[in-house]
Scaffold this motif. Structure first.
Motif: not given
Length: 149
Positions: A46-60
């Protein structure tokens, strides 16, 4: 009944051809997060592709823990649907996740293993990683009730 019949047809076709793309397109949450499933021999990756919309903590920046947990839960449910002897709809009873390290905003991979499957309940372990399988970002255990179509 028509929707269940259509879903069952797509599921059976996915099982027969090892092409799981139509199955993930039918599941709203899997489609929303862009989840993919691919054949890995007699198993699935199973693959969850990179997606900036799935960001939780933008600082890290780091992947949102809820998205990671949802991805792992959905992976376990799809895995059960694909590899049970008789197609059944798994319904979550309990899900426990251990976050081991921050998940960067990049592809996440998951593998599932059915620990025990009875006629009504199945237990699945899930491991998720990013760059190295030996360094998981999270592990989880899910218990599912199995209902017939």
């Amino acid at each position: 009944m028509k929707i269940q019949s259509a879903f069952r047809d797509v599921l059976l076709q996915a099982r027969a051809t090892s092409d799981y793309s139509n199955l993930t397109e039918l599941l709203p949450y899997a489609k929303k997060i862009g989840m993919r499933c691919q054949s890995l021999g007699d198993d699935a990756l199973f693959v969850l592709p990179e997606n900036k919309g799935n960001t939780g903590n933008p600082v890290l920046p780091a992947l949102h823990g809820g998205v990671l947990g949802g991805f792992m839960e959905m992976s376990a449910a799809i895995h059960l649907m694909l590899f049970m002897d008789e197609p059944k709809i798994p319904k979550i009873v309990d899900f426990s996740i251990d976050y081991l390290r921050s998940s960067r905003i990049q592809d996440v991979f998951a593998e599932c293993r059915v620990v025990r499957q009875g006629s009504r309940i199945a237990n699945v372990s899930i491991t998720a990683w990013q760059s190295r399988r030996e360094t998981p970002v999270a592990t989880a255990r899910g218990h599912f009730r199995l209902d017939s179509y």
